[in-house]
Write a protein that holds these residues in place. Sequence first.
Motif, short mmCIF file in Angstrom:
data_model
loop_
_atom_site.label_atom_id
_atom_site.label_comp_id
_atom_site.label_asym_id
_atom_site.label_seq_id
_atom_site.Cartn_x
_atom_site.Cartn_y
_atom_site.Cartn_z
N SER A 1 9.77 1.56 7.07
CA SER A 1 9.44 2.44 5.95
C SER A 1 8.70 3.67 6.45
N TRP A 2 7.70 3.43 7.29
CA TRP A 2 6.88 4.53 7.81
C TRP A 2 7.73 5.51 8.63
N ASN A 3 8.58 4.99 9.49
CA ASN A 3 9.42 5.86 10.32
C ASN A 3 10.41 6.66 9.47
N THR A 4 10.93 6.06 8.41
CA THR A 4 11.84 6.78 7.51
C THR A 4 11.09 7.92 6.82
N LEU A 5 9.90 7.64 6.32
CA LEU A 5 9.10 8.68 5.68
C LEU A 5 8.75 9.79 6.67
N LYS A 6 8.36 9.39 7.84
CA LYS A 6 8.00 10.36 8.88
C LYS A 6 9.19 11.26 9.22
N LYS A 7 10.35 10.66 9.36
CA LYS A 7 11.56 11.41 9.70
C LYS A 7 11.90 12.45 8.62
N HIS A 8 11.74 12.05 7.37
CA HIS A 8 12.13 12.94 6.27
C HIS A 8 11.07 13.96 5.87
N TRP B 1 0.84 -1.21 0.00
CA TRP B 1 0.00 0.00 0.00
C TRP B 1 0.87 1.25 0.00
N LEU B 2 1.89 1.25 0.85
CA LEU B 2 2.80 2.40 0.89
C LEU B 2 3.45 2.63 -0.48
N HIS B 3 3.96 1.57 -1.08
CA HIS B 3 4.63 1.70 -2.37
C HIS B 3 3.69 2.24 -3.44
N GLN B 4 2.44 1.78 -3.43
CA GLN B 4 1.47 2.22 -4.44
C GLN B 4 1.01 3.66 -4.19
N SER B 5 1.13 4.13 -2.95
CA SER B 5 0.63 5.45 -2.59
C SER B 5 1.62 6.57 -2.82
N LEU B 6 2.87 6.22 -2.96
CA LEU B 6 3.92 7.25 -2.97
C LEU B 6 4.31 7.68 -4.37
N ASP B 7 4.75 8.91 -4.45
CA ASP B 7 5.36 9.44 -5.66
C ASP B 7 6.64 8.64 -5.91
N PRO B 8 6.95 8.32 -7.17
CA PRO B 8 8.14 7.51 -7.45
C PRO B 8 9.44 8.05 -6.85
N GLU B 9 9.59 9.37 -6.82
CA GLU B 9 10.81 9.94 -6.24
C GLU B 9 10.90 9.67 -4.74
N ILE B 10 9.77 9.77 -4.05
CA ILE B 10 9.75 9.51 -2.60
C ILE B 10 9.90 8.01 -2.35
N LEU B 11 9.29 7.22 -3.20
CA LEU B 11 9.37 5.76 -3.06
C LEU B 11 10.81 5.28 -3.03
N GLN B 12 11.69 5.96 -3.75
CA GLN B 12 13.10 5.55 -3.79
C GLN B 12 13.73 5.49 -2.41
N THR B 13 13.23 6.31 -1.48
CA THR B 13 13.83 6.35 -0.14
C THR B 13 13.50 5.11 0.69
N ILE B 14 12.43 4.38 0.31
CA ILE B 14 12.03 3.22 1.12
C ILE B 14 11.87 1.94 0.29
N MET B 15 12.14 2.00 -0.99
CA MET B 15 11.86 0.89 -1.91
C MET B 15 12.39 -0.45 -1.40
N TRP B 16 13.55 -0.47 -0.82
CA TRP B 16 14.18 -1.75 -0.46
C TRP B 16 13.96 -2.14 0.99
N MET B 17 13.16 -1.41 1.70
CA MET B 17 12.86 -1.77 3.09
C MET B 17 11.74 -2.82 3.09
N GLU B 18 11.92 -3.84 3.93
CA GLU B 18 10.93 -4.92 3.97
C GLU B 18 9.93 -4.77 5.11
N ASN B 19 10.24 -3.93 6.06
CA ASN B 19 9.38 -3.77 7.23
C ASN B 19 8.57 -2.48 7.09
N ALA B 20 7.24 -2.58 7.21
CA ALA B 20 6.37 -1.41 7.07
C ALA B 20 6.69 -0.34 8.11
N SER B 21 6.99 -0.78 9.31
CA SER B 21 7.30 0.17 10.38
C SER B 21 8.57 0.96 10.06
#
Length: 117
Positions: free
Chosen positions: A50-57, A28-48
């Motif tokens: 990914s979410w914390n990285t997005l939140k931090k940035h 869901w996160l991957h489908q919801s994000l702009d491709p440029e933003i997705l690059q920051t979490i693309m290879w993370m396997e844990n939703a938590s």
Amino acid sequence: MDGSLPRLALYDPNFALWDHCNTLVVSWLHQSLDPEILQTIMWMENASDSWNTLKKHYYQGDVFRISDLQEEIYLLKQEVEVMEAIHQVEEVEAEAQKYALIVTNQDKLFLEDDWSS
């Protein structure tokens, strides 16, 4: 996504269920994000993670709500200042009225003396 359900051990009987839910959220996160933003979490396997990285940035707080609260605080400060000023004026007026009675009475005495002469 808030980390309240940490990754379970592979041998945990609930691991498959946790993994399924985690995969759904990551998808869901991957489908919801702009491709440029997705690059920051693309290879993370844990939703938590990914979410914390997005939140931090990207999290800046609710800018509009913060602005509304700052305006409310400003207006309340003004209101308190106005109320304090009104109270001070009322106190001064009350004191002035006491002296006005004295002045008025002295004027009457002076005027009465004036008429009697």
